[in-house]
Design a protein around this motif. Structure first.
Motif, short mmCIF file in Angstrom:
data_model
loop_
_atom_site.label_atom_id
_atom_site.label_comp_id
_atom_site.label_asym_id
_atom_site.label_seq_id
_atom_site.Cartn_x
_atom_site.Cartn_y
_atom_site.Cartn_z
N GLN A 1 -9.81 7.20 -2.19
CA GLN A 1 -8.40 7.44 -1.85
C GLN A 1 -7.96 8.78 -2.47
N SER B 1 1.06 4.17 -2.87
CA SER B 1 0.85 5.59 -2.59
C SER B 1 2.00 6.42 -3.16
N GLN C 1 -15.53 7.15 0.80
CA GLN C 1 -14.14 7.52 1.10
C GLN C 1 -13.24 7.12 -0.07
N ASP D 1 -11.16 3.80 0.05
CA ASP D 1 -10.44 3.40 1.26
C ASP D 1 -11.25 2.35 2.01
N GLU D 2 -12.55 2.55 2.05
CA GLU D 2 -13.39 1.55 2.70
C GLU D 2 -14.74 1.50 2.02
N ASN E 1 -8.87 -2.24 -6.00
CA ASN E 1 -9.71 -1.08 -6.31
C ASN E 1 -10.79 -1.42 -7.32
N ASP F 1 0.84 -1.21 0.00
CA ASP F 1 0.00 0.00 0.00
C ASP F 1 0.87 1.25 0.00
#
Lengths: 69, 366
Positions: free
Chosen positions: B348, B145, B346, B357-358, B209, B141
């Protein structure tokens, strides 16, 4: 494009082709990229390159190369 | 943005190109270079230098002839043929994972399914033991990023990248191997480690994703969802349209190696260009009613996996994992709901990818 003795045709589906160039790497005597799409070169002896053509077809990430046997 | 096609973004200091034809042409143009290492911090530090060396070996940042020397060696593990050889393994991985969740009626889909399924698959294919998944997931992760201009501190991303590389190097040296490793001969150790770092994070991050995007999109389009679960539409076609509608790769970056004219606009050599794959996939010149989800859409030409020599190597694996998820979920669930409304989702905070994100939801089990 047809194999003379095997009656096999090789086509590239332009709708699927994303010009990744994998086929040109595997079978440079058979495939080329023109205007952002793979094409089978004219006048190629397909029988001679049958193995590379199968490999290119199996490896194409967009499954754009069709062999009809 | 969609109408003008090419715009200068002062904040980003680069061009944004969103028209389908322009994006596809630029992705296959030799006037563009992919050699564009993201800024990962000061080159003074030894760690940053080592991390930059690893990233400089990634095929996503290489032009021909270097690209041509590596890509054919790393693509075979992900060819449609290779993926067909392991389709049973991928399906059973999904089923076993879903069995382990049975009975959980409330869950964060991202954490419980979207992350572990592709991560377990890609780790297994490279021989990473299942027990190491959580730590490997965190490193991965952080690297994602770093790559996608996310919010993680670059220094954290660099540390995670180095740890992931060290971990893989020791795994390979101890002789651990997975079913896909047999395809990766012909690379020296440093290229092998660098490539596996890239594939391990790319191989689960984007698919994670995609899985989340598919479920949230289907919840927004209940009639299309019904047609999918009832078998009126194949999961193969559904995945293609879901990739077009809300694919995990929003954009990719290139730098002009030479001046390029697009219509009346001249992009000068050295300028950077954001190629909006998501925008191209909603181009009304190519897709009828582009903002509608139409699972049985007849138009093709989605750029969800890119175009040209950098077309996603892992596309056949990602497609297959997404198809497995859509095919198998109805065997476990009668339905899912209580997905947050659009304003509460949410996403990213990343420039290049699109993912949640969730994704909290309520699930009804069979």
């Amino acid at each position: 494009m047809t194999f003379p003795d095997m009656r096999t045709t090789v086509t590239v589906d332009p709708e699927r082709c994303c010009a990744t160039g994998g086929c040109v790497f595997i079978a440079p005597e058979v495939f080329t990229i023109e205007n952002g799409k793979a094409e089978v070169l004219a006048g190629v002896d397909l029988t001679e390159h049958a193995e590379e053509i199968r490999e290119a077809s199996d490896c194409c990430p967009t499954e754009a190369i069709q062999l009809q046997e | 943005m969609r109408d003008s096609g090419v715009t200068w973004d002062e904040g980003w200091r680069g061009w944004i190109v969103a028209g389908h034809k322009d994006v596809a042409e630029l992705l296959s143009s030799d006037r563009m270079t992919a050699e564009r290492l993201p800024n990962i911090g000061s080159q003074q530090s030894e760690d940053t230098r080592v991390a930059a060396d690893i990233m400089s070996r990634w095929i996503v940042f290489l032009d021909p002839p270097k690209h041509t020397a590596i890509r054919p060696k790393v693509a075979p593990p992900f060819s449609p043929r290779a993926i067909r050889e392991i389709d049973g393994l991928i399906t059973s991985t999904f089923r076993e994972h879903m069995e382990s969740l049975r009975g959980q009626t409330e869950m964060d889909f991202m954490r419980e399914v979207a992350f572990p399924f592709p991560a377990t698959v890609i780790a297994g294919l490279f021989g990473v033991p299942a027990a190491d998944l959580p730590v490997f997931g965190q490193w991965s992760d952080d690297v994602a990023s770093l790559m996608h201009s996310g919010s993680t501190e670059p220094a954290q991303g660099v540390q995670s990248l180095l740890q992931l590389a060290d971990y893989l190097r020791s795994l390979f040296r101890s002789g651990v191997t997975g079913p896909l490793m047999k395809h990766l001969d012909g690379l020296d150790e440093e290229d092998l480690v660098a490539t596996c770092v890239l594939f391990l994070f790319a191989g689960h991050e984007t698919t994670k994703n995609l899985l989340g995007n598919m479920l949230v999109t289907l919840s927004d389009w209940p009639e299309e969802q019904r047609r999918l679960w009832s078998g009126e539409v194949s999961e193969k076609r559904a995945v293609e349209e879901l990739l077009r509608y809300e694919g995990p790769a929003k954009a990719t970056v290139r730098i002009a190696a030479r001046d390029v004219a697009i219509g009346d606009t001249v992009i000068e050599a050295g300028q950077k260009i954001l190629l909006a794959l998501g925008g191209a996939n909603r181009d009304p010149k190519v897709f009828d009613r582009p903002d509608d989800l139409v699972l049985e859409r007849s138009e093709s030409g989605s750029l969800a996996f890119g175009y040209g020599i950098h077309f996603c190597v892992g596309a056949p694996l990602a497609r297959f994992e997404a198809q497995v998820a859509l095919r198998e979920l109805p065997r476990f669930w009668t339905g899912y709901g209580d997905v947050p409304p659009p304003e509460d989702r949410q996403w990213q905070p990343r420039l290049l990818n699109r993912g949640l994100d969730e994704l909290p939801m309520r699930v009804a089990w069979r």
